[in-house]
Design a protein around this motif. Structure first.
Motif, PDB file in Angstrom:
ATOM      1  N   LEU A  39      38.947  74.407  92.754  1.00 26.83           N
ATOM      2  CA  LEU A  39      38.913  74.615  91.435  1.00 26.83           C
ATOM      3  C   LEU A  39      37.747  75.331  91.620  1.00 26.83           C
ATOM      4  N   GLU A  69      34.604  75.177  89.467  1.00 21.35           N
ATOM      5  CA  GLU A  69      34.084  74.259  88.729  1.00 21.35           C
ATOM      6  C   GLU A  69      32.911  73.953  90.363  1.00 21.35           C
ATOM      7  N   ARG A 110      40.505  64.569  87.236  1.00 20.11           N
ATOM      8  CA  ARG A 110      40.008  65.908  88.268  1.00 20.11           C
ATOM      9  C   ARG A 110      38.804  66.817  88.391  1.00 20.11           C
ATOM     10  N   HIS A 111      39.006  67.343  86.897  1.00 21.19           N
ATOM     11  CA  HIS A 111      37.459  67.495  86.098  1.00 21.19           C
ATOM     12  C   HIS A 111      36.446  66.992  86.006  1.00 21.19           C
ATOM     13  N   ARG A 164      32.922  65.666  90.788  1.00 20.77           N
ATOM     14  CA  ARG A 164      32.160  66.835  91.507  1.00 20.77           C
ATOM     15  C   ARG A 164      31.033  65.909  91.902  1.00 20.77           C
TER      16      ARG A 164
END
Length: 400
Positions: free
Chosen positions: A53, A55, A126-127, A132
């Motif tokens: 991903l 990000e 997940r985003h 993160r």
């Protein structure tokens, strides 16, 4: 247990960070290590994230996390993603002597691994920036972030009290003990009824699964003790019967090991998944409570606006010098109400989507759990039967 995990496609010629590669994010919670002593002791885990991903800062990152870090992630997501069924965490052990047993540590590690992979496989979660952060920042930054939260993680007693308060609030709201404005949509009522029934049935199934585990362990221990006693009996005999007794004792100990092994498998792959789904349903109930609160806030704002409209009309008729102030207050309330409506509609939309996802995953996970249960019981029964069957000719020879 919502066990889906996104893994990196193997054999692909594309770069893992290529925008055209299949997106994936997989996480492993491994290597539990006890740190500290006494009441300050805790377990740390190595958390390994692999992703393409964009990000994320790098395709693979390893960080060290403790249980309170997972709590931080859970609570942040619960606050920022209203309407989504935030995956549940395993509960703390209230009994000191079990906190650092090998079995408890492995159950906790497995449950945390499932927890974070549920988040990593969720199309919205997940985003999230919180995920993160959890997967990328170093331990010092993570500790500061935990400390920044307003006293939620001070001590276990605080957590228990918060949990009790939330449970009470959920029950009051959903069972209708609080009687302010309540949503009465038929489908919503049907869903609430289903969730409460499901919790009861899952809790009963989990309780009986625990009894099965306990029974396997107790029978295994009894057979082990019996085997030792019969071997000693056999040692006191010098003829064929002594040898037969010794072999009977050895087979009893072998069957005991099979029962103990199967009890562990039953615990990890049957009772724990059922307990995990009890926790998942409690997470859904917390979301139901959030929806009830959002609905009530929206209705209360709407009623307040009506009163403000009446007051504003009166002020305009009397040409009061407070008209401008009342108009500003009225516009602010209108904006606040529109935001409350959007918030409630988002919760409703997300809950509808989440129920579909939950039902699909529950069907899969319960199918796996019950299949593993049946397969394990068949394996155990066959192993026990083979063990006793191989002993029959020798015992028959002694009895002739």
């Amino acid at each position: 247990m919502w066990m889906e995990q996104q893994r990196s496609p193997s054999g692909s010629s594309q770069s893992p960070r290529s925008p055209s590669a299949q997106p994936y994010l997989s996480v492993s919670v491994t290597d539990p290590v006890k740190l500290g002593n006494g009441v300050q002791a805790y377990i740390s885990y190595r958390v390994i994230a692999k992703t393409n991903l964009q990000e994320y800062l790098c395709p693979e990152k390893i960080v060290i996390r403790r249980y309170s870090d997972f709590i931080w992630l859970h609570d942040r997501l619960f606050e920022n993603y209203k309407g989504i069924f935030i995956p549940p965490l395993p509960e703390k052990s209230a009994v000191e002597k079990f906190r650092f047993s090998a079995e408890f540590i492995e159950m906790r590690r497995q449950a945390l691994d499932i927890f974070v992979n549920r988040i990593a496989s969720h199309h919205e979660l997940r985003h999230s920036e919180d995920l993160r952060t959890f997967l990328q920042v170093d331990e010092e930054v993570m500790e500061r972030l935990r400390s920044y939260e307003t006293g939620i993680f001070k001590k276990p007693a605080d957590l228990m009290q918060i949990f009790k308060d939330v449970q009470s609030k959920v029950s009051d709201v959903v069972l209708g003990k609080e009687k302010p404005v309540e949503e009465s949509h038929p489908e919503y009522e049907k869903m609430k009824h289903y969730i409460f029934e499901l919790e009861n049935h899952l809790a009963e199934a989990q309780k009986q699964a625990y009894r099965l585990v306990k029974r396997h362990r107790e029978l295994g221990k009894s057979l082990s003790d019996f085997g030792k006693a019969v071997k000693l009996l056999g040692a006191s005999e010098e003829n064929a019967i002594g040898k037969a007794f010794s072999e009977l004792g050895a087979k009893s100990e072998l069957v005991s090991v099979k029962l103990q092994n199967e009890s562990h498998e039953l615990l990890m792959h049957f009772e724990e998944p059922l307990k995990d789904y009890v926790r998942a349903v409690q997470s859904i109930k917390a979301t139901i409570a959030d929806r009830a609160t959002a609905f009530r806030q929206q209705c209360e704002l709407a009623e307040t606006i009506k009163l403000k409209e009446i007051n504003l009309d009166k002020l305009m008729l009397t040409r009061s010098d407070k008209v401008r102030e009342a108009e500003i207050e009225y516009r602010e309330l209108k904006a606040e109400n529109e935001e409350a409506m959007r918030r409630f509609e988002t919760i409703v939309r997300r809950m509808n989507e989440e129920m579909v996802r939950f039902q699909e995953q529950k069907t899969t996970d319960m199918g796996v759990a019950f299949h593993e249960f049946a397969k394990g019981q068949a394996r155990l029964a066959n192993g026990i039967a083979d063990a006793w069957r191989s002993l029959l000719p020798k015992l028959e020879a002694c009895s002739v």
